[in-house]
Design an enzyme around this catalytic site. Structure first.
Site, PDB file in Angstrom:
ATOM      1  N   SER A  94       0.748  -1.159   0.032  1.00  0.00           N
ATOM      2  CA  SER A  94       0.072  -0.010  -0.073  1.00  0.00           C
ATOM      3  C   SER A  94       0.856   1.297  -0.068  1.00  0.00           C
ATOM      4  O   SER A  94       0.434   2.306  -0.461  1.00  0.00           O
ATOM      5  CB  SER A  94      -0.968   0.027   1.143  1.00  0.00           C
ATOM      6  OG  SER A  94      -0.280  -0.188   2.423  1.00  0.00           O
ATOM      7  N   ASP A 270      -3.144   7.390  10.164  1.00  0.00           N
ATOM      8  CA  ASP A 270      -3.124   5.983  10.742  1.00  0.00           C
ATOM      9  C   ASP A 270      -1.834   5.490  11.046  1.00  0.00           C
ATOM     10  O   ASP A 270      -1.621   4.362  11.710  1.00  0.00           O
ATOM     11  CB  ASP A 270      -3.581   5.076   9.570  1.00  0.00           C
ATOM     12  CG  ASP A 270      -2.782   5.098   8.466  1.00  0.00           C
ATOM     13  OD1 ASP A 270      -1.574   5.703   8.320  1.00  0.00           O
ATOM     14  OD2 ASP A 270      -3.289   4.338   7.557  1.00  0.00           O
ATOM     15  N   HIS A 273       0.769   5.414   6.977  1.00  0.00           N
ATOM     16  CA  HIS A 273       1.064   5.891   5.549  1.00  0.00           C
ATOM     17  C   HIS A 273       1.504   7.603   5.637  1.00  0.00           C
ATOM     18  O   HIS A 273       0.802   8.164   6.441  1.00  0.00           O
ATOM     19  CB  HIS A 273      -0.420   5.840   4.624  1.00  0.00           C
ATOM     20  CG  HIS A 273      -0.709   4.355   4.449  1.00  0.00           C
ATOM     21  ND1 HIS A 273      -1.554   3.475   5.425  1.00  0.00           N
ATOM     22  CD2 HIS A 273      -0.171   3.266   3.547  1.00  0.00           C
ATOM     23  CE1 HIS A 273      -1.870   2.481   4.772  1.00  0.00           C
ATOM     24  NE2 HIS A 273      -1.010   2.444   3.849  1.00  0.00           N
TER      25      HIS A 273
END
Length: 797
Positions: A94, A270, A273
Site C-alpha cells: 500500500s 493512521d 501511511h
C-alpha cells in the site's frame, strides 16, 4: 575629536588590511575550498543521484533540499515530455501504491485514487504514450519473484523504470516473528539476481521502508514497530548491495523517503501511511532521478552530468592559458632585468650607487597581466557553475531571510557617512551611494528567493527602474553638457558595459540576452546617443544662445516617446527588428526574442523619464532657480516643505499600492507608467534638504562603484545554476557559507572592475585612426564568434 579618532582608526585598519590583502585572502580561501571539495568528491563519490536518493533536509514546511544539489519541480508538460513512450512499473504494498498515485498526479493531477486497493491499477496517458502500472504484491515472495522474472525474458518488453518495495505486510501477517524475517531474507536473496539483471537495461529502485508513528497504529498493526522495520531494511540493503561480487550493485536504494517520513510521519492519519505532501515530495524526487538527465533543467542539478565543453570554451581556455604563460615569461624576464639594475656597493666609499633607470609599465605587460588575472577568475566561475565541483542548493524564502539583512546593511550604510565634495542634485557621491544600496538590496532579494513574495517583487522592480533612470539621466547630462559625440566616448562606454558579459557568454556558454540588464542598458545608451547626435545636434551651449533650441530638443524627445510607444504596442514589429541576423544572435533566448521584448517593455519609459528629468533639472540650474549651496534647501522654505510633503505622500502611496498588489501581470502592466512616481519622490526627499545633499554613505558608494560587476557576477559565483539556486562553498553551515561566498564574490567583482578599466585604456585608444583599426579587429572577432556559435548550434540540433 570623535571624527579624528574615527579617521585615525580607519587609517590604522587600512595599514594592516587593504583591498589587495582581502583579495589575497579570497584567493587562498578559493584554493583551500576547491581542494576540500575535490577531496570530498573523490572520497564520497561524484554521483549526485546517490545524494538525491539517500540524503537531504527540510528547508521549511514541504520544501525538501537534497544534499549538495538542486531539485526541479516538474510541471505537467515537462513530465509528459520526459516520459513520452515510457513504461513505469510500481510493484509492492500500500505504501508503494501511495507513491504510484503521487507520481501519476504529476502527469495528470485529476487522476483519482479509487478502485479496489488490493489489485493492480493501470494508468495510461495516450497523448504522451506514457504507461504507469501499479502491481499489487504486498510481500516479497514467490508471486513477486514470478512477476519480476517475466520481465527478465528477452521476448518480453521491459518497463523503463521499476520501483519496488515491501515489508510491513510480512511483519503484520506473521505478527513480527523472527521466522518471517528469515523468510524475507531468503526471498529477497532469490529476487536480487533478477533485479540486478533488469537493472542492466532499466532503472530499478528498491524503496526502503519508512518508519511508523506507533502511537497512531491500529490494534491489528501494533506489531509493526520501527525496530522491526529497521531490521527488514538492513536485510534488504545488505542482500541487494552484495548481489554482485566484483562491482557496485545496479539496483538503487531509495532511502530518502525514510528521512522525509521521520519529519512528517506524525501528520499521518493512521501512523503507517505518509501524509500527501510527503508522498508528493517523494514522487518528485523519483521524477528528478529519472528526468533530470533527459531534460537537463537549469534548476535541477541532481543527477545531471557536467555539460560538454564547447569548441568556443576550448578556444577560450587555450587563450587564457597562453595569457598566463605569456605573463609568467614576461614577469621572469622583467624580474631578471630588475636584478641586474639593482644598486651596487662602491668598494672605496662603501656607499650604494643607485642606477636611476625609470622602467614604466608597458601596455603589453598590463594586457598580459589583466588577461592572466581574468583567466584565473573565469576558472573560478566555471568551477562554481559548470564543473559541479561546488555544491548548489535551492532558494527558500522567509520574511526574516530578506528583511534582517536589509536592516543590517542599512545600519552599516548610515554608520559610514561622510561629507560630499559638492552639493549639487544627484552629485557623483550620491549617485554612487544610490547605485550601491539599490544593488545590495537587489542581491539580497535574489539570494533570499523573495521573487515569490509579490510586494517585494514590485519594490525591486522600482529599484531596477531607478537604476535605469539614473543611467539615462547620467548619459543625457554628459552629451547635453559636453557635446562630445565622438566615437571614443561611445566605444569606452560600450566596452565597460559589455566586456564582462561577452567573456561570460564565451566561458559559461550562455547567450548575450541571458544577462538581460546589460543588453537593456546598452540599447538604451545607443538610443540616447542617436537621439542627441542626429541632426540637428542640440547641446546646452547652443540652446543657451536661443531658447528655440530647447523646443527643438523637446520635439526630439517627443518623437522618441512616440517611437517607444509604437514598439511597446506592436510586438510583431519589435520581434521582426530583433529577429534579424545578427541581432537575433544577441537578443534571442530559447529560440525567440519574447524575453527581450518583455524586459524592454517592462521599463520602456524609465530612460525617457531620466532624460526628461535631466533636461528640466539642467535648465533650472542654468537659470539659477535652484539653491545648491551647502546646507541650503533646494527651493524656498515654503516650496521645499510643500514638495517634501507631496514626495513623502507619493512615496508612501506607491509603496501601499505595490504592497497590496495581487496580480503580477496587472501590476507589471502599470509599472512602466507609475514607477517614476516613487523614483522622483525619492530624488526630491534626498535632495531638497540641504543637509541631506551634503552627506553620503561611503559604505554604499563603495559598492556603487562596482554595482555592474556585482549584478553580473552574482549569476555564477554567489548564486548558482544561473541564479536559480545558491552556491554552497561550506555545507552544513548556511550563515558561514553566505559570509565566505559573499567575501569572495565582492573581491572578484572589485578585481574585474579594475581589469575592465585597465583593458579599456589599452584596447580603446583616443587616436581615431588607431581606434578604427581596433574596431575592425573587434568586428572580425565577433564575426568569427557568431560563425562558430552558429556551427555549434547546428551541431547540437
Amino acid at each position: 575629536m570623535a571624527a579624528l579618532a574615527y579617521n585615525l582608526g580607519k587609517r590604522e585598519i587600512n595599514h594592516y588590511f587593504s583591498v589587495r590583502s582581502a583579495k589575497v585572502l579570497a584567493l587562498v580561501a578559493v584554493l583551500l575550498l576547491a581542494a576540500c571539495h575535490l577531496a570530498s568528491r573523490r572520497y564520497r563519490g561524484n554521483d549526485s543521484c546517490e545524494y538525491l536518493l539517500s540524503s537531504g533536509r527540510f528547508l521549511g514546511e514541504k520544501v525538501w533540499q537534497p544534499h549538495s544539489c538542486m531539485m526541479h519541480k516538474y510541471k505537467i508538460s515537462e513530465a509528459k515530455n520526459c516520459l513520452v513512450d515510457k513504461h513505469i512499473a510500481f510493484i509492492g504494498d500500500s505504501r508503494i501504491r501511495q507513491l504510484f498515485y503521487s507520481f501519476v498526479k504529476i502527469i495528470n493531477p485529476q487522476f483519482k485514487e479509487e478502485g479496489n486497493k488490493h489489485e493492480n491499477i493501470p494508468f495510461e496517458d495516450k497523448t504522451a504514450s506514457v504507461k504507469v502500472d501499479f502491481l499489487w504484491h504486498p510481500e516479497v515472495n514467490g508471486s513477486m519473484k514470478q512477476c519480476i522474472k517475466v520481465w527478465t525474458e528477452d521476448s518480453i518488453a521491459k518497463p523503463h523504470v521499476i520501483v519496488a518495495g515491501a515489508a510491513t505486510w510480512s511483519i503484520k501477517i506473521h505478527n513480527g516473528s523472527s521466522e518471517a524475517l528469515s523468510q524475507y531474507k531468503m526471498n529477497i536473496t532469490s529476487i536480487a539476481p533478477l533485479l540486478e539483471k533488469l537493472a542492466k537495461t532499466s532503472d530499478v529502485y528498491w524503496v526502503l521502508q519508512d518508519p511508523v508513528y506507533e502511537d497512531l497504529l491500529s490494534e491489528n498493526r501494533k506489531m509493526i514497530t520501527n525496530e522491526k522495520i529497521d531490521a527488514y531494511n538492513e536485510a534488504a540493503v545488505s542482500i541487494l548491495n552484495s548481489s554482485t561480487r566484483n562491482s557496485k550493485s545496479n539496483v538503487k536504494m531509495f532511502s530518502v523517503s525514510k528521512l522525509i517520513a521521520q519529519e512528517t510521519i506524525m501528520e499521518s492519519l493512521d501512523g503507517l501511511h505518509l501524509p500527501e505532501s510527503s508522498r508528493e515530495t517523494t514522487a518528485m524526487i523519483l521524477m528528478n532521478v529519472y528526468c533530470n538527465k533527459i531534460l537537463k533543467p537549469v534548476d535541477g542539478s541532481c543527477c545531471q552530468p557536467r555539460p560538454p565543453v564547447t569548441l568556443i570554451q576550448k578556444l577560450a581556455a587555450c587563450f587564457f592559458t597562453l595569457s598566463i604563460i605569456g605573463y609568467l615569461i614576461f614577469y621572469i624576464i622583467h624580474r631578471n632585468a630588475h636584478r641586474k639594475n639593482k644598486p651596487c656597493t662602491d668598494l672605496e666609499s662603501g656607499e650604494e650607487k643607485k642606477n636611476i633607470i625609470n622602467t614604466p609599465v608597458s601596455s603589453l605587460e598590463i594586457l598580459l597581466q589583466s588577461f592572466c588575472k581574468l583567466g584565473l577568475i573565469m576558472a573560478y566561475f566555471y568551477m562554481c557553475d559548470r564543473a559541479n565541483l561546488f555544491m548548489k542548493e535551492n532558494k527558500f524564502y522567509t520574511h526574516s531571510s530578506f528583511f534582517i539583512p536589509i536592516i543590517y546593511i542599512l545600519v552599516l550604510g548610515v554608520f559610514y557617512n561622510e561629507n560630499t565634495k559638492e552639493t549639487k542634485v544627484l552629485n557623483r557621491e550620491q549617485t554612487d551611494e544610490w547605485k550601491g544600496w539599490m544593488q545590495l538590496v537587489i542581491l539580497i532579494y535574489h539570494i533570499s528567493g523573495a521573487s515569490t513574495f509579490l510586494p517585494v517583487y514590485m519594490h525591486i522592480r522600482v529599484l531596477v527602474a531607478a537604476y535605469l533612470f539614473q543611467t539615462g539621466y547620467g548619459h543625457f547630462s554628459y552629451f547635453w553638457i559636453k557635446g562630445d559625440f565622438g566615437i571614443y566616448r561611445v566605444c569606452q562606454v560600450l566596452f565597460r558595459l559589455n566586456f564582462l558579459v561577452v567573456v561570460l557568454c564565451i566561458v559559461m556558454d550562455r547567450p548575450y540576452q541571458f544577462y538581460y540588464f546589460v543588453p537593456l542598458v546598452t540599447v538604451w545608451f545607443m538610443v540616447i546617443y542617436v537621439t542627441l547626435a542626429l541632426w540637428p545636434q542640440i547641446i546646452q551651449k547652443k540652446a543657451n544662445g536661443n531658447c528655440f533650441w530647447h523646443f527643438g530638443l523637446l520635439l526630439k524627445l517627443g518623437f522618441l516617446l512616440l517611437f517607444i510607444c509604437f514598439l511597446a504596442y506592436s510586438q510583431g514589429a519589435f520581434e521582426k527588428i530583433f529577429s534579424l541576423w545578427p541581432l537575433s544572435k544577441c537578443f534571442e533566448l530559447k529560440g525567440n526574442v519574447y524575453e527581450w521584448w518583455f524586459r524592454w517593455r517592462l521599463d520602456r519609459y524609465v530612460f525617457f523619464h531620466g532624460m526628461l528629468f535631466a533636461f528640466i533639472y539642467l535648465a533650472l540650474q542654468k537659470r539659477q532657480i535652484l539653491s545648491e549651496g551647502k546646507g541650503e534647501p533646494l527651493f524656498s522654505n515654503k516650496i521645499s516643505n510643500f514638495l517634501l510633503f507631496i514626495s513623502v505622500v507619493s512615496f508612501l502611496t506607491y509603496s501601499i499600492w505595490a504592497s497590496s498588489c495581487k496580480n503580477k501581470a496587472e501590476c507589471n502592466e502599470l509599472h512602466p507608467s507609475v514607477s517614476v512616481v516613487q523614483i522622483l519622490a525619492f530624488i526630491l526627499i534626498r535632495n531638497i534638504p540641504g543637509y541631506a545633499r551634503s552627506v553620503y554613505s561611503s559604505f554604499f558608494a563603495w559598492f556603487g562603484k562596482i554595482s555592474l560587476e556585482l549584478f553580473i557576477c552574482q549569476y555564477h559565483i554567489w548564486l548558482a545554476a544561473d541564479t536559480r539556486g545558491i552556491l554552497v562553498l561550506i555545507p552544513g553551515n548556511p550563515m558561514l557559507n553566505i559570509i565566505v561566498s559573499t567575501f569572495i564574490f565582492v573581491c572578484v567583482a572589485h578585481e574585474i572592475s579594475q581589469i575592465t578599466n585597465d583593458l579599456a585604456q589599452i584596447i580603446i585608444p583616443k587616436d581615431n585612426s588607431s581606434l578604427l583599426k581596433r574596431l575592425a579587429c573587434i568586428a572580425a572577432f565577433f564575426c568569427g564568434l557568431l560563425i562558430l556559435s552558429s556551427i555549434q548550434d547546428k551541431s547540437k540540433h
